[in-house]
Design a protein around this motif. Structure first.
Motif, mmCIF file in Angstrom:
data_model
loop_
_atom_site.group_PDB
_atom_site.id
_atom_site.type_symbol
_atom_site.label_atom_id
_atom_site.label_comp_id
_atom_site.label_asym_id
_atom_site.label_seq_id
_atom_site.Cartn_x
_atom_site.Cartn_y
_atom_site.Cartn_z
ATOM 1 N N ARG A 118 0.830 -1.192 0.000
ATOM 2 C CA ARG A 118 0.000 0.000 0.000
ATOM 3 C C ARG A 118 0.877 1.260 0.000
ATOM 4 N N ARG A 119 1.955 1.200 0.768
ATOM 5 C CA ARG A 119 2.848 2.351 0.836
ATOM 6 C C ARG A 119 3.463 2.636 -0.537
ATOM 7 N N GLN A 120 3.865 1.593 -1.224
ATOM 8 C CA GLN A 120 4.444 1.794 -2.555
ATOM 9 C C GLN A 120 3.404 2.312 -3.543
ATOM 10 N N MET A 121 2.182 1.814 -3.380
ATOM 11 C CA MET A 121 1.112 2.268 -4.283
ATOM 12 C C MET A 121 0.839 3.750 -4.076
ATOM 13 N N ILE A 122 0.788 4.157 -2.813
ATOM 14 C CA ILE A 122 0.535 5.572 -2.511
ATOM 15 C C ILE A 122 1.651 6.443 -3.078
ATOM 16 N N LYS A 123 2.868 5.976 -2.905
ATOM 17 C CA LYS A 123 4.009 6.747 -3.389
ATOM 18 C C LYS A 123 3.912 6.946 -4.907
ATOM 19 N N PHE A 124 3.630 5.858 -5.585
ATOM 20 C CA PHE A 124 3.570 5.946 -7.034
ATOM 21 C C PHE A 124 2.381 6.794 -7.499
ATOM 22 N N ALA A 125 1.212 6.579 -6.894
ATOM 23 C CA ALA A 125 0.017 7.320 -7.306
ATOM 24 C C ALA A 125 0.189 8.816 -7.029
ATOM 25 N N THR A 126 0.844 9.142 -5.927
ATOM 26 C CA THR A 126 1.060 10.551 -5.595
ATOM 27 C C THR A 126 1.977 11.204 -6.619
ATOM 28 N N LEU A 127 2.974 10.447 -7.028
ATOM 29 C CA LEU A 127 3.905 10.951 -8.026
ATOM 30 C C LEU A 127 3.174 11.256 -9.335
ATOM 31 N N GLN A 128 2.261 10.392 -9.699
ATOM 32 C CA GLN A 128 1.550 10.572 -10.962
ATOM 33 C C GLN A 128 0.452 11.619 -10.860
ATOM 34 N N LEU A 129 -0.235 11.666 -9.737
ATOM 35 C CA LEU A 129 -1.425 12.525 -9.650
ATOM 36 C C LEU A 129 -1.150 13.867 -8.981
ATOM 37 N N ALA B 130 -8.302 0.792 -6.103
ATOM 38 C CA ALA B 130 -7.568 -0.326 -6.704
ATOM 39 C C ALA B 130 -7.551 -1.522 -5.753
ATOM 40 N N LEU B 131 -7.320 -1.254 -4.476
ATOM 41 C CA LEU B 131 -7.265 -2.351 -3.500
ATOM 42 C C LEU B 131 -8.650 -2.981 -3.309
ATOM 43 N N ALA B 132 -9.666 -2.130 -3.283
ATOM 44 C CA ALA B 132 -11.030 -2.669 -3.148
ATOM 45 C C ALA B 132 -11.353 -3.564 -4.335
ATOM 46 N N GLY B 133 -10.997 -3.081 -5.526
ATOM 47 C CA GLY B 133 -11.243 -3.878 -6.735
ATOM 48 C C GLY B 133 -10.477 -5.186 -6.679
ATOM 49 N N ALA B 134 -9.240 -5.117 -6.210
ATOM 50 C CA ALA B 134 -8.406 -6.318 -6.149
ATOM 51 C C ALA B 134 -8.999 -7.321 -5.154
ATOM 52 N N LEU B 135 -9.462 -6.804 -4.021
ATOM 53 C CA LEU B 135 -10.021 -7.711 -3.003
ATOM 54 C C LEU B 135 -11.297 -8.373 -3.502
ATOM 55 N N LYS B 136 -12.084 -7.591 -4.224
ATOM 56 C CA LYS B 136 -13.362 -8.116 -4.710
ATOM 57 C C LYS B 136 -13.140 -9.237 -5.726
ATOM 58 N N ASN B 137 -12.093 -9.063 -6.507
ATOM 59 C CA ASN B 137 -11.826 -10.067 -7.547
ATOM 60 C C ASN B 137 -10.641 -10.935 -7.172
ATOM 61 N N ARG C 287 4.245 -13.500 -4.311
ATOM 62 C CA ARG C 287 4.087 -12.076 -4.062
ATOM 63 C C ARG C 287 4.232 -11.246 -5.321
ATOM 64 N N SER C 288 5.217 -11.600 -6.135
ATOM 65 C CA SER C 288 5.490 -10.683 -7.232
ATOM 66 C C SER C 288 4.381 -10.721 -8.275
ATOM 67 N N ALA C 289 3.783 -11.888 -8.487
ATOM 68 C CA ALA C 289 2.690 -11.977 -9.453
ATOM 69 C C ALA C 289 1.471 -11.204 -8.948
ATOM 70 N N LEU C 290 1.201 -11.341 -7.660
ATOM 71 C CA LEU C 290 0.063 -10.627 -7.068
ATOM 72 C C LEU C 290 0.283 -9.117 -7.156
ATOM 73 N N LYS C 291 1.509 -8.721 -6.868
ATOM 74 C CA LYS C 291 1.830 -7.310 -6.876
ATOM 75 C C LYS C 291 1.700 -6.700 -8.280
ATOM 76 N N THR C 292 2.186 -7.449 -9.257
ATOM 77 C CA THR C 292 2.085 -6.977 -10.629
ATOM 78 C C THR C 292 0.624 -6.755 -11.002
ATOM 79 N N ILE D 110 -4.051 -2.875 -11.852
ATOM 80 C CA ILE D 110 -5.340 -2.264 -11.508
ATOM 81 C C ILE D 110 -5.124 -0.791 -11.141
ATOM 82 N N LEU D 111 -4.085 -0.538 -10.375
ATOM 83 C CA LEU D 111 -3.795 0.848 -9.979
ATOM 84 C C LEU D 111 -3.526 1.743 -11.200
ATOM 85 N N LYS D 112 -2.793 1.188 -12.172
ATOM 86 C CA LYS D 112 -2.531 1.954 -13.394
ATOM 87 C C LYS D 112 -3.838 2.428 -14.024
ATOM 88 N N ASN D 113 -4.815 1.526 -14.081
ATOM 89 C CA ASN D 113 -6.097 1.902 -14.671
ATOM 90 C C ASN D 113 -6.793 2.985 -13.868
#
Lengths: 82, 207
Positions: free
Chosen positions: B29-40, B53-60, B67-72, B77-80
Motif C-alpha cells: 500500500r505504501r508503494q502504491m501511494i508513493k507511485f500514485a502521488t507521483l503521478q497525480l 484499486a485495492l477494493a477492486g483487487a479484493l473483490k476479484n 508475491r510478485s505476481a500478485l503485486k504486478t 489495476i492501480l494503473k487503470n
C-alpha cells in the motif's frame, strides 16, 4: 537527410503519431547509414517493454525476501537453468 | 523472517499469498501511494485511486503463486485507476506545479555535436539479449535509479505515456502542455533513460 538528433526525434515522435511520408523517407535513409540510430530505435522498443513490466519498488522487495539469492521460487513457468 | 514465515505458511497451505496478509499489504500500500502521488500530484486523489484499486483487487481476489505476481496484478489495476483519474480531471496539474524547470537543451548538448551527430562516446551500442535483463532483480534497481535521475517533468510524462499508457492528447490535456512541449519532453526522457541504462547496465555490450 535528418541528422542523428533529428532522427531520434522522429523515432520518438513515431510512438505518438504517424510520421509524414517525407519524414519516413528521410529517416529510412539515415538509418541505412547510421548504426547508432538503428540501435536507438531498438532501444526505444525495449524501453516501452521495460516500462510496462516495471513494478514500482519490486526490486527492493525481492532483495528483502531473498537477500543472498537471485532465485525466484514462485515462477512456476520458469525453466530450471538458462 | 516474517516474510519467510508468511511465504512458508502460504506454501504449506497449498494456497497463495493474499492481500489479507498485512505483512504483504502494508508495504504494498505504501508503494502504491508513493507511485500514485507521483503521478497525480494530489494526496487525496492518490489515496482514492489506491483505495479503489485495492477494493477492486479484493473483490476479484484471485490466487497467485507468489508475491510478485500478485503485486504486478494489483499495480495493473492501480494503473487503470490512475489513468481514469487523470482523464476525468483535466488540468489537475498546472504547468507550474510540475516542479523544476526542464533541462533547457542540456540533454541534447551532452549527446549531440553542433551538427546533430552523436558525440563519439554517446553513440548507442548494440545491447545483447536485453529481454533477459527483465528477469534480473539488479536490472530493476538500475532502471528505477535511472528513472529517478530524470528531471521531474520528463520522468512524469514518460511514465504517463509508457507505464500508465495514456495517449499523447490525454497527457497534454491533463498537464496543460502543448503537443510540441510533450514531444520534446518525451524525446529527452527517452534519450536520457536509454543512455543511463546503457552506461549502468548494458556496459558489457560496449567493448
Amino acid at each position: 537527410m535528418p541528422s542523428c538528433r533529428e532522427s531520434t526525434r522522429l523515432m520518438s515522435e513515431a510512438r505518438e503519431r504517424a510520421l509524414t511520408r517525407g519524414e519516413r523517407v528521410g529517416l529510412r535513409l539515415h538509418l541505412l547509414m547510421c548504426a547508432g540510430c538503428r540501435n536507438f530505435g531498438k532501444h526505444l522498443d525495449f524501453l516501452r517493454g521495460a516500462a510496462q513490466a516495471y513494478v514500482p519498488g519490486a526490486a527492493a522487495d525481492d532483495e528483502a525476501a531473498n537477500p543472498d539469492s537471485t532465485s525466484v521460487m514462485h515462477e512456476s513457468d520458469a525453466p530450471t537453468g538458462r | 523472517m516474517a516474510n519467510e514465515l508468511a511465504e512458508d505458511a502460504a506454501q504449506a497451505g497449498g494456497g497463495a499469498v493474499t492481500l489479507a496478509d498485512p505483512e504483504f499489504l502494508v508495504p504494498l500500500r505504501r508503494q502504491m501511494i508513493k507511485f500514485a502521488t507521483l503521478q497525480l500530484r494530489d494526496p487525496d486523489l492518490a489515496e482514492d485511486a489506491v483505495q479503489e484499486a485495492l477494493a477492486g483487487a479484493l473483490k476479484n481476489q484471485r490466487f497467485f503463486g507468489g508475491r510478485s505476481a500478485l503485486k504486478t496484478w494489483v499495480f495493473a489495476i492501480l494503473k487503470n485507476k490512475i489513468a481514469d483519474a487523470l482523464r476525468q480531471r483535466s488540468r489537475i496539474v498546472t504547468a507550474s506545479s510540475l516542479g523544476d524547470a526542464d533541462d533547457d537543451g542540456e540533454t541534447f548538448a551532452a549527446l549531440f555535436d553542433a551538427r546533430g551527430h552523436w558525440h563519439l562516446s554517446e553513440q548507442p551500442a548494440g545491447w545483447r539479449e536485453p529481454e533477459a535483463s527483465l528477469r534480473e532483480t539488479q536490472f530493476w534497481h538500475v532502471f528505477e535509479a535511472c528513472l529517478e535521475g530524470l528531471p521531474e517533468r520528463q520522468a512524469r510524462v514518460f511514465m504517463m505515456r509508457e507505464f500508465v499508457g495514456l495517449d499523447a492528447d490525454e497527457i497534454c490535456k491533463a498537464l496543460a502542455l502543448s503537443r510540441t512541449n510533450l514531444n520534446v519532453l518525451l524525446h529527452r526522457a527517452r534519450l536520457r533513460l536509454r543512455a543511463c541504462l546503457e552506461n549502468h547496465w548494458f556496459v558489457e555490450g560496449l567493448r
